[in-house]
Write a protein that holds these residues in place. Structure first.
Motif, PDB file in Angstrom:
ATOM      1  N   MET A 461       0.828  -1.216   0.000  1.00 23.72           N
ATOM      2  CA  MET A 461       0.000   0.000   0.000  1.00 23.72           C
ATOM      3  C   MET A 461       0.858   1.260   0.000  1.00 23.72           C
ATOM      4  SD  MET A 461      -3.356  -0.422   0.004  1.00 23.72           S
ATOM      5  CE  MET A 461      -3.972   1.016   0.861  1.00 23.72           C
ATOM      6  N   PHE A 462       1.961   1.238   0.754  1.00 20.63           N
ATOM      7  CA  PHE A 462       2.821   2.419   0.890  1.00 20.63           C
ATOM      8  C   PHE A 462       4.161   2.186   0.180  1.00 20.63           C
ATOM      9  CE2 PHE A 462      -0.035   2.426   4.533  1.00 20.63           C
ATOM     10  CZ  PHE A 462      -0.475   3.737   4.575  1.00 20.63           C
ATOM     11  N   TRP A 463       4.128   1.614  -0.969  1.00 21.96           N
ATOM     12  CA  TRP A 463       5.346   1.222  -1.683  1.00 21.96           C
ATOM     13  C   TRP A 463       6.166   2.442  -2.104  1.00 21.96           C
ATOM     14  CZ3 TRP A 463       7.784  -3.293  -2.433  1.00 21.96           C
ATOM     15  CH2 TRP A 463       8.782  -3.347  -3.415  1.00 21.96           C
ATOM     16  N   GLN A 464       7.422   2.466  -1.661  1.00 19.93           N
ATOM     17  CA  GLN A 464       8.419   3.455  -2.070  1.00 19.93           C
ATOM     18  C   GLN A 464       7.857   4.884  -2.068  1.00 19.93           C
ATOM     19  OE1 GLN A 464      11.760   2.861  -2.665  1.00 19.93           O
ATOM     20  NE2 GLN A 464      11.225   0.835  -1.807  1.00 19.93           N
ATOM     21  N   LEU A 465       7.584   5.382  -0.894  1.00 26.74           N
ATOM     22  CA  LEU A 465       7.060   6.736  -0.755  1.00 26.74           C
ATOM     23  C   LEU A 465       8.125   7.765  -1.122  1.00 26.74           C
ATOM     24  CD1 LEU A 465       5.143   6.370   2.640  1.00 26.74           C
ATOM     25  CD2 LEU A 465       4.243   6.134   0.321  1.00 26.74           C
ATOM     26  N   ASP A 466       7.687   8.839  -1.793  1.00 24.30           N
ATOM     27  CA  ASP A 466       8.638   9.897  -2.163  1.00 24.30           C
ATOM     28  C   ASP A 466       8.718  10.946  -1.057  1.00 24.30           C
ATOM     29  OD1 ASP A 466       6.309  11.406  -2.358  1.00 24.30           O
ATOM     30  OD2 ASP A 466       6.151  11.097  -4.521  1.00 24.30           O
ATOM     31  N   ASP A 467       9.517  11.989  -1.321  1.00 25.34           N
ATOM     32  CA  ASP A 467       9.740  13.034  -0.323  1.00 25.34           C
ATOM     33  C   ASP A 467       8.916  14.281  -0.602  1.00 25.34           C
ATOM     34  OD1 ASP A 467      11.531  11.394   0.937  1.00 25.34           O
ATOM     35  OD2 ASP A 467      13.288  12.219  -0.087  1.00 25.34           O
ATOM     36  N   VAL A 472       4.875  12.962   2.653  1.00 32.77           N
ATOM     37  CA  VAL A 472       4.906  13.221   4.094  1.00 32.77           C
ATOM     38  C   VAL A 472       3.615  12.736   4.746  1.00 32.77           C
ATOM     39  CG1 VAL A 472       4.935  15.039   5.841  1.00 32.77           C
ATOM     40  CG2 VAL A 472       6.502  15.151   3.903  1.00 32.77           C
ATOM     41  N   GLN A 473       2.470  13.074   4.158  1.00 32.64           N
ATOM     42  CA  GLN A 473       1.188  12.645   4.720  1.00 32.64           C
ATOM     43  C   GLN A 473       1.050  11.129   4.697  1.00 32.64           C
ATOM     44  OE1 GLN A 473      -0.981  14.681   6.245  1.00 32.64           O
ATOM     45  NE2 GLN A 473       0.535  16.303   5.886  1.00 32.64           N
ATOM     46  N   GLU A 474       1.537  10.516   3.617  1.00 34.68           N
ATOM     47  CA  GLU A 474       1.467   9.057   3.539  1.00 34.68           C
ATOM     48  C   GLU A 474       2.373   8.406   4.582  1.00 34.68           C
ATOM     49  OE1 GLU A 474       2.457   8.531  -0.512  1.00 34.68           O
ATOM     50  OE2 GLU A 474       0.400   8.797  -1.241  1.00 34.68           O
ATOM     51  N   ARG A 475       3.517   9.018   4.852  1.00 36.60           N
ATOM     52  CA  ARG A 475       4.398   8.499   5.898  1.00 36.60           C
ATOM     53  C   ARG A 475       3.725   8.574   7.271  1.00 36.60           C
ATOM     54  NH1 ARG A 475       8.397   9.558   2.190  1.00 36.60           N
ATOM     55  NH2 ARG A 475      10.352   8.385   2.466  1.00 36.60           N
ATOM     56  N   VAL A 545       8.804   0.334   2.001  1.00 33.96           N
ATOM     57  CA  VAL A 545       8.161   1.651   2.082  1.00 33.96           C
ATOM     58  C   VAL A 545       9.131   2.753   1.681  1.00 33.96           C
ATOM     59  CG1 VAL A 545       7.041   3.289   3.656  1.00 33.96           C
ATOM     60  CG2 VAL A 545       6.528   0.853   3.820  1.00 33.96           C
ATOM     61  N   GLY A 546      10.411   2.504   1.829  1.00 33.48           N
ATOM     62  CA  GLY A 546      11.407   3.495   1.465  1.00 33.48           C
ATOM     63  C   GLY A 546      11.673   4.494   2.567  1.00 33.48           C
ATOM     64  N   LEU A 547      11.757   4.013   3.808  1.00 33.37           N
ATOM     65  CA  LEU A 547      12.019   4.905   4.934  1.00 33.37           C
ATOM     66  C   LEU A 547      13.478   5.328   4.938  1.00 33.37           C
ATOM     67  CD1 LEU A 547       9.977   3.059   7.719  1.00 33.37           C
ATOM     68  CD2 LEU A 547       9.236   4.879   6.170  1.00 33.37           C
ATOM     69  N   PRO A 637      17.890  17.311   9.879  1.00 37.77           N
ATOM     70  CA  PRO A 637      17.577  18.695   9.475  1.00 37.77           C
ATOM     71  C   PRO A 637      18.009  19.015   8.048  1.00 37.77           C
ATOM     72  CG  PRO A 637      19.487  18.650  10.933  1.00 37.77           C
ATOM     73  CD  PRO A 637      18.952  17.259  10.896  1.00 37.77           C
ATOM     74  N   ALA A 638      18.877  18.182   7.464  1.00 44.57           N
ATOM     75  CA  ALA A 638      19.354  18.457   6.100  1.00 44.57           C
ATOM     76  C   ALA A 638      18.417  17.903   5.038  1.00 44.57           C
ATOM     77  CB  ALA A 638      20.752  17.866   5.911  1.00 44.57           C
ATOM     78  N   LYS A 639      17.445  17.099   5.448  1.00 44.60           N
ATOM     79  CA  LYS A 639      16.553  16.493   4.468  1.00 44.60           C
ATOM     80  C   LYS A 639      15.339  17.375   4.261  1.00 44.60           C
ATOM     81  CE  LYS A 639      14.476  12.110   3.155  1.00 44.60           C
ATOM     82  NZ  LYS A 639      14.280  10.688   3.494  1.00 44.60           N
ATOM     83  N   CYS A 640      15.043  17.637   2.979  1.00 47.30           N
ATOM     84  CA  CYS A 640      13.955  18.549   2.633  1.00 47.30           C
ATOM     85  C   CYS A 640      12.760  17.782   2.077  1.00 47.30           C
ATOM     86  CB  CYS A 640      14.432  19.567   1.596  1.00 47.30           C
ATOM     87  SG  CYS A 640      13.226  20.856   1.243  1.00 47.30           S
ATOM     88  N   PHE A 641      11.551  18.259   2.428  1.00 50.21           N
ATOM     89  CA  PHE A 641      10.338  17.598   1.968  1.00 50.21           C
ATOM     90  C   PHE A 641       9.422  18.527   1.165  1.00 50.21           C
ATOM     91  CE2 PHE A 641      11.778  15.009   5.469  1.00 50.21           C
ATOM     92  CZ  PHE A 641      11.542  13.718   5.034  1.00 50.21           C
TER      93      PHE A 641
END
Length: 730
Positions: A461-467, A472-475, A545-547, A637-641
């Motif tokens: 259902m949550f396969w390879q979520l993007d950024d 974000v909402q799916e995560r 999921v790609g966490l 903090p370096a990761k942007c969404f």
């Protein structure tokens, strides 16, 4: 083994059989050759049969259990009627306490001034119709009724029986057969020996005791057969009942109480059970049991009868004295009539008459008084004080659980409360639980299967979520559902303690082990399975999921999932200790976990909760693992969404062309006096945590809070077992 022993020769079924005492059996094993590894020492089948009363199998000094004027009353709630709804009030307007008491409760007398005695070497059978008070009297003698409710006295050799001493020298066999289904007969008795026999006895001596007891109970052919249950075929009903007796007499108690040991058995099995009880009595024990309708063959085995009617004694004596007793009462037994059946039918007839059984009760009192005056026992003249009798009994091999040292049992105060130290109890409890569970792999297989299927569905259902903002909402949804799933999948542990409750109560009632040992053993047993489940769930979901976080992120995610399983298992185990019914337990677990999910912070942030519900947020089981994995995912903090034009993705402006979005972005930049391009980071992971109000605890503090909740519920379970499972009537 060729050790010379002094043996008692007796006739059993026409054959001459030699019957050594338990002490001699232990000495025989001690002199036998030592075996290496786990090999069981060679043994020979020994039939402990019908030694004569007063033979060598009896202790040198007699035991007499006396009970005088036992009275037990309980309050019974009346049915609510129309008149009780309008109770009379006093001058002050309050309901009169006496009126309220009379309106809502009656006092029912279950035991009414019952006296009698039982001697070692004999069996005292308590008879009567259903509701006559048989089981209540057994409970009273076995100290299973609160002292505040029970009036009268119970003494052994003229001395009052202390609760602690009674637990050491006695055993109580419940009416129901409470056994682990996947253990064999031999294993069941061996675990009982590990619990009740002291650590000073070697493993070979404990095995010898078990082998002798198997032969004494007539279970040699079924020794390697599992007990069984509804789904697994095992021993027969009669064999199961004898195993139940065996686990309670493994330490060779002085007093043995049994509640309906022949209930549910056919006549042959019932006769074999009573025959076993006769052998136990003839080794120097006092055997007291209730029985509903004994057959003619069983009557011939009984030494003394105590017949009850509506909580009152109507006969106390040997079976042979029944005809003379009834003849004196004016109701002689007809020829060719079963004397006991005639007596029971007469009692039922009197109970249905106008005056009831009053005449028979009064006649029995006068009859007993005459016998008492002519055969009163003087313990001081016999020299058989309780201390001397127990010491003599132990010196001959009786009461093995008290023989920790040569002179340890010379005084009542020096008898150990528990036969084994704390760590030994944990080891034996854990081993028994593992063996029983290992032989039912389908239970763990179903649990593992449900976890993996759930993980697979979530992963797809949550396969390879993007950024992106949508990612974000799916995560957020994934973490909330995954953590709540970890708790819900623990609900299948609910029936475990509910099914073991009465086994636990039976074993701890007579100090087989400590309650703390049971709780810690359950922890030791459950942790490996939780590690396996957490590993399966983490491997199924994390990479699919790609966490974020790489290998270190995976390990923390695994630890949080394991902590969630641990807290969920502890919570469900605690509920199973409090709630006695499986369906009610499932209802409570599902409802409470739903509330925890609601207040976890996923549906509504902490700072948006009403003040009167904020306390539930902090005790929510889902809150802490949810916040831990959120910080593990968004803590960099370096990761942007959210970058540039992605700011419009959660607004109606999302449908605008890219050119229009860039123009709007330029306009916003001019208004703010700063340059915002399509590559400018507008929302980091830290910003998301602030938006979700996940700022109070670090990820490690959230993890340890989850672990602490698991220990908290285990401690609650311990105190609940310590204070609520007294196994006594009030």
């Amino acid at each position: 083994m060729e050790t010379e022993l002094e043996e008692v020769e007796y006739q059993y079924n026409g054959a001459s059989v030699m019957s050594p005492t338990l002490g001699e059996l232990l000495r025989r094993v001690e002199q036998s050759r030592r075996m290496s590894g786990d090999e069981t020492p060679a043994h020979e089948i020994i039939e402990l049969g019908d030694t004569l009363y007063g033979g060598a199998a009896r202790s040198s000094l007699p035991f007499v259990l006396s009970f005088n004027n036992l009275t037990y009353k309980v309050k019974v709630r009346r049915k609510l009627t129309f008149s009780t709804c309008f109770r009379r009030k006093n001058r002050l307007g309050a309901v009169d306490e006496q009126t309220e008491s009379n309106a809502f409760s009656d006092t029912k007398t279950l035991l009414n001034d019952i006296s009698g005695e039982a001697r070692d070497g004999e069996m005292l059978a308590v008879l009567g119709a259903s509701g006559s008070g048989k089981s209540t009297l057994i409970d009273a003698l076995a100290n299973r009724i609160s002292k505040d409710s029970l009036k009268g006295s119970v003494s052994l050799n003229g001395e009052a029986l202390e609760s602690r001493l009674l637990k050491v020298i006695s055993a109580y066999v419940m009416q129901d057969d409470l056994l682990y289904p996947m253990l064999t007969v031999e294993e069941t008795l061996m675990f009982a020996a590990e619990f009740r026999l002291p650590r000073s006895l070697s493993k070979s001596k404990k095995k010898a005791r078990v082998q002798a007891l198997i032969d004494q109970l007539g279970l040699r052919r079924a020794a390697k057969t599992v007990i069984g249950d509804e789904g697994h075929r095992g021993v027969s009903g009669g064999e199961r009942r004898r195993v139940s007796i065996g686990i309670d007499i493994i330490h060779d108690p002085i007093i043995l109480f049994l509640d309906e040991p022949t209930s549910g058995l056919d006549s042959t099995s019932a006769f074999m059970v009573v025959k076993v009880l006769q052998r136990i009595a003839q080794t120097g024990s006092i055997v007291v049991f209730s029985i509903h309708q004994p057959s003619f063959r069983i009557i011939g085995l009984l030494d003394r009868l105590l017949i009850l009617s509506h909580g009152q004694a109507v006969f106390d004596g040997t079976p042979d004295t029944i005809p003379f007793f009834l003849e004196q009462f004016g109701h002689p037994v007809p020829e060719n009539e079963n004397r006991l059946e005639f007596a029971l039918d007469l009692i039922r007839e009197l109970e249905g008459s106008t005056n009831g059984n009053k005449s028979l009760v009064e006649f029995n009192k006068s009859w007993q008084q005459e016998r008492k005056n002519s055969s009163k026992v003087d313990f001081h003249c016999l020299g058989s004080s309780l201390k001397d009798a127990i010491s003599a009994s132990i010196s001959k091999g009786k009461l093995v659980c008290g023989t920790t040292t040569n002179n340890s049992a010379n005084s009542k105060s020096t008898m150990p409360t528990y036969a084994n130290p704390f760590w030994t109890e944990i080891k034996v409890l854990a081993k028994r639980s593992v063996i029983n569970s290992w032989r039912m792999p389908e239970l763990f297989g179903m649990r593992l299967g449900s976890v993996m299927v759930t993980g697979f569905i979530i992963a797809t259902m949550f396969w390879q979520l993007d950024d992106s903002p949508r990612g974000v909402q799916e995560r957020l949804g994934f973490f909330a559902f995954a953590m709540s799933t970890a708790f819900y999948t623990c609900a299948d542990a609910l029936p475990v303690f509910i099914q073991e409750r009465y086994i636990f109560m039976r074993e701890t009632a007579y100090n087989a082990y400590r309650r703390s040992s049971y709780v810690l053993a359950r922890i030791i047993v459950v942790i490996p399975s939780l590690i396996f489940l957490a590993t399966a769930f983490s491997l199924t979901t994390f990479w699919a999921v790609g966490l974020s976080g790489g290998l270190s992120g995976f390990w923390f995610y695994f630890l949080v999932v394991l902590a969630a399983f641990w807290a969920g298992s502890s919570f469900v185990t605690f509920i199973s200790g409090v709630v006695r019914h499986v369906m009610l337990g499932y209802t409570v677990v599902v409802a409470l976990l739903a509330y925890c999910f609601l207040f976890s912070g996923f549906f509504i942030n902490r700072d948006r909760l009403p003040p009167y519900w904020i306390w539930f947020h902090y005790i929510s089981l889902v809150k802490y693992p949810f916040e831990a994995v959120m910080q593990n995912e968004f803590g960099d903090p370096a990761k942007c969404f959210v970058r540039g034009t992605q700011i419009f993705d959660s607004t109606p402006l999302k449908v605008l062309p890219s050119e229009k979005k860039l123009e709007l972005l330029e306009t916003i930049s001019k208004s703010l006096g700063m340059s915002i391009t399509s590559g400018t980071c507008l929302t980091t992971g830290r910003d998301i945590l602030v938006q979700e109000a996940i700022t109070q605890l670090s990820k490690w503090n959230s993890f340890w809070a989850t672990v602490a909740l698991g220990f908290f519920f285990r401690i609650l379970l311990y105190f609940h077992l310590l204070f609520s499972n007294k196994n006594k009537r009030s």
